[in-house]
Design a protein around this motif. Structure first.
Motif, short mmCIF file in Angstrom:
data_model
loop_
_atom_site.label_atom_id
_atom_site.label_comp_id
_atom_site.label_asym_id
_atom_site.label_seq_id
_atom_site.Cartn_x
_atom_site.Cartn_y
_atom_site.Cartn_z
N UNK A 128 10.70 -32.38 -12.64
CA UNK A 128 10.22 -31.29 -11.79
C UNK A 128 11.09 -30.05 -11.96
N UNK A 129 12.40 -30.21 -11.97
CA UNK A 129 13.28 -29.06 -12.14
C UNK A 129 13.11 -28.43 -13.51
N UNK A 130 13.06 -29.26 -14.55
CA UNK A 130 12.89 -28.73 -15.91
C UNK A 130 11.54 -28.05 -16.08
N UNK A 131 10.52 -28.56 -15.40
CA UNK A 131 9.19 -27.93 -15.45
C UNK A 131 9.25 -26.53 -14.86
N UNK A 132 9.94 -26.40 -13.74
CA UNK A 132 10.08 -25.09 -13.10
C UNK A 132 10.80 -24.10 -14.03
N UNK A 133 11.83 -24.57 -14.71
CA UNK A 133 12.60 -23.70 -15.59
C UNK A 133 11.79 -23.29 -16.82
N UNK A 134 11.02 -24.24 -17.37
CA UNK A 134 10.29 -23.98 -18.61
C UNK A 134 8.97 -23.26 -18.38
N UNK A 135 8.53 -23.17 -17.15
CA UNK A 135 7.21 -22.63 -16.83
C UNK A 135 7.08 -21.14 -17.14
N UNK A 136 8.08 -20.34 -16.78
CA UNK A 136 7.95 -18.89 -16.80
C UNK A 136 7.64 -18.29 -18.17
N UNK A 137 8.40 -18.60 -19.23
CA UNK A 137 8.11 -17.95 -20.52
C UNK A 137 6.69 -18.21 -21.01
N UNK A 138 6.21 -19.43 -20.83
CA UNK A 138 4.86 -19.74 -21.31
C UNK A 138 3.81 -19.00 -20.47
N UNK A 139 4.00 -18.99 -19.15
CA UNK A 139 3.04 -18.32 -18.28
C UNK A 139 2.95 -16.83 -18.58
N UNK A 140 4.09 -16.18 -18.74
CA UNK A 140 4.10 -14.74 -19.00
C UNK A 140 3.52 -14.43 -20.37
N UNK A 141 3.92 -15.16 -21.39
CA UNK A 141 3.41 -14.89 -22.74
C UNK A 141 1.92 -15.19 -22.85
N UNK A 142 1.48 -16.27 -22.20
CA UNK A 142 0.05 -16.59 -22.23
C UNK A 142 -0.75 -15.51 -21.53
N UNK A 143 -0.26 -15.01 -20.42
CA UNK A 143 -0.95 -13.95 -19.69
C UNK A 143 -1.05 -12.68 -20.52
N UNK A 144 0.07 -12.26 -21.09
CA UNK A 144 0.06 -11.03 -21.88
C UNK A 144 -0.69 -11.22 -23.19
N UNK A 145 -0.66 -12.44 -23.74
CA UNK A 145 -1.42 -12.70 -24.96
C UNK A 145 -2.91 -12.60 -24.73
N UNK A 146 -3.36 -13.05 -23.57
CA UNK A 146 -4.78 -12.92 -23.25
C UNK A 146 -5.17 -11.48 -22.97
N UNK A 147 -4.19 -10.66 -22.59
CA UNK A 147 -4.46 -9.25 -22.35
C UNK A 147 -4.49 -8.43 -23.64
N UNK A 148 -3.78 -8.90 -24.65
CA UNK A 148 -3.59 -8.11 -25.88
C UNK A 148 -4.82 -8.20 -26.78
N UNK A 149 -5.92 -7.68 -26.30
CA UNK A 149 -7.18 -7.72 -27.02
C UNK A 149 -7.53 -6.31 -27.51
N UNK A 150 -7.90 -6.21 -28.78
CA UNK A 150 -8.32 -4.91 -29.32
C UNK A 150 -9.64 -4.47 -28.69
N UNK A 151 -9.81 -3.16 -28.57
CA UNK A 151 -11.00 -2.61 -27.91
C UNK A 151 -12.28 -3.02 -28.64
N UNK A 152 -12.23 -3.04 -29.97
CA UNK A 152 -13.45 -3.37 -30.72
C UNK A 152 -13.84 -4.84 -30.53
#
Length: 263
Positions: A128-152
């Motif tokens: 549980x503790x390790x999950x909490x620590x490892x959660x943030x980088x994946x959540x942030x990168x996944x969120x921004x990766x889904x946002x990084x879409x070209x207009x076309x």
């Protein structure tokens, strides 16, 4: 993508040479200066201690590896689900994303005793503790990766009146994969760190427990041996992630022209 063993060896050779040189200098400096083993043992003393306790270190390494892998998998699932939720609900995203990022400012050592109190001294508290620590980088990168879409790309999907779910599944998720893989590497190291720290707060097995015991008894060579095993555990996770990355990038490489024929 060329991932042949020769190319991997070529890329890793400078680091291996640097590590070997550092070990030689460490050995020479320790013997020349006469540094006591309980302060800083030379590499040969560390290897001797690790060899003498190889069975115990192997058992602890497997225990720590299992907890770290479970934490990384759970953190990935939770982070991925959170990123998808942020794409589907902008209100939740605006409310929760700053809190998710701000949670990283709290030191992990603050949570370790609390998680031991909440979950006990078994594996669940460490995971549980390790999950909490490892959660943030994946959540942030996944969120921004889904946002990084070209207009076309978005225009193409809108032209074909694709639903929000189809845009998410066919466009945003594949686009996020190259962003997620580097985050997985960082989260793998954080998962091992979280497990080891959690084990140091109270555990019957694991490398963290060994590190705690050896530090209290001044068995520094074995302490370094346990730390080396933790490094190897982290390396094993990184190798597994590299294999997954090669498969994922081939599977989810986005092709705008090819996708246009499927819409």
């Amino acid at each position: 993508m060329n991932s042949s063993p020769l190319r991997v060896l070529k890329l890793g050779l400078p680091a291996l040479v640097a590590a070997a040189l550092a070990l030689v200098l460490w050995e020479a400096a320790g013997r020349t200066l006469g540094i006591k083993d309980y302060l800083l043992p030379v590499p040969t003393k560390v290897l001797e201690a690790a060899s003498a306790h190889s069975v115990g270190l192997l058992r602890d390494s497997l225990f720590t590896f299992g907890e770290s892998a479970a934490a990384l998998l759970l953190a990935t699932l939770l982070a991925f689900s959170t990123a998808v939720l942020f794409q589907l609900n902008n209100v939740l995203r605006q409310a929760l994303l700053p809190l998710v990022i701000a949670s990283k400012s709290v030191p992990i050592v603050v949570f370790a005793p609390l998680f031991a109190l909440w979950f006990g001294y078994g594996p669940s508290g460490k995971v549980a503790l390790a999950t909490l620590v490892a959660f943030l980088p994946i959540a942030v990168n996944a969120t921004f990766g889904m946002d990084a879409i070209a207009a076309e790309q978005l225009d193409l999907f809108r032209l074909h009146r694709a639903s929000k779910w189809k845009v998410l599944w066919k466009l945003r998720l594949p686009n996020a994969v190259p962003f997620i893989m580097p985050a997985l590497r960082l989260s793998a190291t954080l998962a091992v760190l979280g497990v080891v720290i959690a084990e140091m707060t109270g555990a019957k097995a694991g490398l963290g427990a060994t590190i705690l015991i050896t530090s209290s008894t001044l068995d520094t060579p074995l302490l370094f041996g346990a730390a080396l095993c933790a490094l190897l555990v982290c390396g094993a996770l990184l190798v597994a992630i590299s294999l997954i990355e090669n498969i994922a990038l081939r599977r989810f490489r986005y092709d705008l022209k090819a996708e246009s024929t499927k819409l």
